[in-house]
Design an enzyme around this catalytic site. Structure first.
Site, PDB file in Angstrom:
ATOM      1  N   LEU A 115       0.829  -1.037   0.060  1.00  0.00           N
ATOM      2  CA  LEU A 115      -0.113  -0.035  -0.053  1.00  0.00           C
ATOM      3  C   LEU A 115       0.829   1.203   0.008  1.00  0.00           C
ATOM      4  CD1 LEU A 115      -2.663  -0.990   2.830  1.00  0.00           C
ATOM      5  CD2 LEU A 115      -2.837  -1.169   0.152  1.00  0.00           C
ATOM      6  N   ASP A 116       0.487   2.386  -0.955  1.00  0.00           N
ATOM      7  CA  ASP A 116       1.284   3.374  -0.833  1.00  0.00           C
ATOM      8  C   ASP A 116       1.400   3.929   0.839  1.00  0.00           C
ATOM      9  OD1 ASP A 116       1.612   3.279  -3.389  1.00  0.00           O
ATOM     10  OD2 ASP A 116       0.253   4.952  -3.993  1.00  0.00           O
ATOM     11  N   ARG A 117       2.317   4.699   1.097  1.00  0.00           N
ATOM     12  CA  ARG A 117       2.792   5.173   2.108  1.00  0.00           C
ATOM     13  C   ARG A 117       1.339   5.836   2.737  1.00  0.00           C
ATOM     14  NH1 ARG A 117       8.542   7.626   4.837  1.00  0.00           N
ATOM     15  NH2 ARG A 117       7.462   8.195   6.758  1.00  0.00           N
ATOM     16  N   PRO A 118       1.024   6.938   2.044  1.00  0.00           N
ATOM     17  CA  PRO A 118      -0.240   7.853   2.746  1.00  0.00           C
ATOM     18  C   PRO A 118      -1.568   6.813   2.699  1.00  0.00           C
ATOM     19  CG  PRO A 118       0.625   8.848   0.541  1.00  0.00           C
ATOM     20  CD  PRO A 118       1.218   7.274   0.714  1.00  0.00           C
ATOM     21  N   VAL A 119      -1.492   5.659   2.358  1.00  0.00           N
ATOM     22  CA  VAL A 119      -2.721   4.672   2.385  1.00  0.00           C
ATOM     23  C   VAL A 119      -2.844   3.958   3.630  1.00  0.00           C
ATOM     24  CG1 VAL A 119      -4.232   3.194   1.017  1.00  0.00           C
ATOM     25  CG2 VAL A 119      -2.731   4.743  -0.123  1.00  0.00           C
TER      26      VAL A 119
END
Length: 235
Positions: free
Chosen positions: A59-63
Site C-alpha cells: 500500500l502506498d505510504r499515505p494509504v
C-alpha cells in the site's frame, strides 16, 4: 507502535496499516510495516532469532487499511501466485473532489510511471512501456463538493486509483501530487484499503479481511452508515 491485527494463524497475518507508514523499508529510514510487525511477532510469541514475514502486496505510504503478510515461505509463494493469477481481490474507498460523470463504471487506461518523479502519467490508448490499468468504481455518496467512492481493482498498478480518478477529473482529497486542492486538516490522501480477499495458502478456502477508515477528516464528512455501505459494495 502496535499495529491492529485483523487475523493471525500459522500462515497468514492480516493487519490494519496506519496511514503514513511505508510498507517496507525505504530511503527515508522511517519505521516500516515489515520491520514493525516482525518486532511485534518476536515479542508476542517470544521467538528467538529472526522472524520470517513475507510482503505479499504493498500500500502506498499515505494509504491505510487492510493488508496481509505471509508468515512462512510456502505461504508467501502461494499468495504471490494468487496475485499473479488475479485471484487476489482488493477493494478500496476514497473521497474525491467533485463527482464522476457516471455514478458507476469501469475505467481502462494505460499507465506509465516516471520513477525519478514517482508519478504516473495516464493514457487512453496503449503506449510504449505503459501498463494496462483497470478498475471498477461506484459512487456511494455525494454532496456538492465531494464524493465517497468504492473501488474494485482488476490490476494492481502503482498509484492506479489515484491517477485514474484524477484523470477523469476527480482527484483524491489530499492528493496534491495528482492535482487535488489543499484541504485543511488533511494529513494523508483519502484512500483506504477496505478489504483483501485471498485463497488461504493451506486450506484454499477464500478468506476476506476488512477494515473501515479511522475517525477524522475526510472520513468524518460521511455518516457511519455511508462508510459501511461503501465498504460492502464490492464484497
Amino acid at each position: 507502535m502496535r499495529i491492529p491485527v485483523l487475523f493471525e494463524d500459522n500462515h497468514l497475518l492480516a493487519v490494519v496499516k496506519p496511514p503514513g507508514i511505508p510498507s517496507q523499508e525505504d530511503e527515508t529510514g522511517d519505521p516500516d510495516m515489515l520491520t514493525l510487525l516482525k518486532a511485534d511477532l518476536k515479542e508476542r510469541h517470544g521467538k528467538p532469532g529472526n522472524v520470517f514475514l513475507g510482503l505479499v502486496h504493498r500500500l502506498d505510504r499515505p494509504v491505510g487499511g487492510a493488508m496481509i503478510f505471509a508468515k512462512t515461505s510456502k505461504a508467501a509463494s502461494r499468495l504471490s501466485e494468487a496475485v499473479r493469477s488475479q485471484s487476489f481481490g482488493k477493494t478500496y474507498m476514497c473521497v474525491v473532489q467533485g463527482a464522476p460523470a457516471a455514478s458507476a463504471g469501469l475505467l481502462r487506461h494505460y499507465l506509465w510511471k516516471d520513477q525519478k518523479r514517482n508519478q504516473v502519467t495516464v493514457f487512453n490508448k496503449p503506449q510504449p512501456e505503459a501498463k494496462e490499468a483497470i478498475l471498477e468504481y461506484k459512487v456511494a455518496a455525494s454532496d456538492e463538493r465531494f464524493s465517497l467512492i468504492a473501488v474494485k481493482l482488476h490490476t494492481g498498478r502503482s498509484h492506479q486509483i489515484r491517477a485514474q480518478l484524477a484523470y477523469i477529473g476527480c482527484p483524491l482529497v489530499g492528493d496534491l501530487k495528482y492535482g487535488a486542492a489543499k484541504q485543511p486538516g488533511i494529513a494523508n490522501i483519502a484512500l483506504w484499503s477496505t478489504s483483501v480477499t485471498v485463497p488461504h495458502p493451506v486450506s484454499k478456502d477464500e478468506v476476506t479481511f476488512s477494515s473501515l477508515p479511522d475517525a477524522g477528516v475526510p472520513w468524518s464528512w460521511w455518516e457511519d452508515g455511508q462508510l459501511t455501505y461503501a465498504a460492502k459494495l464490492y464484497i
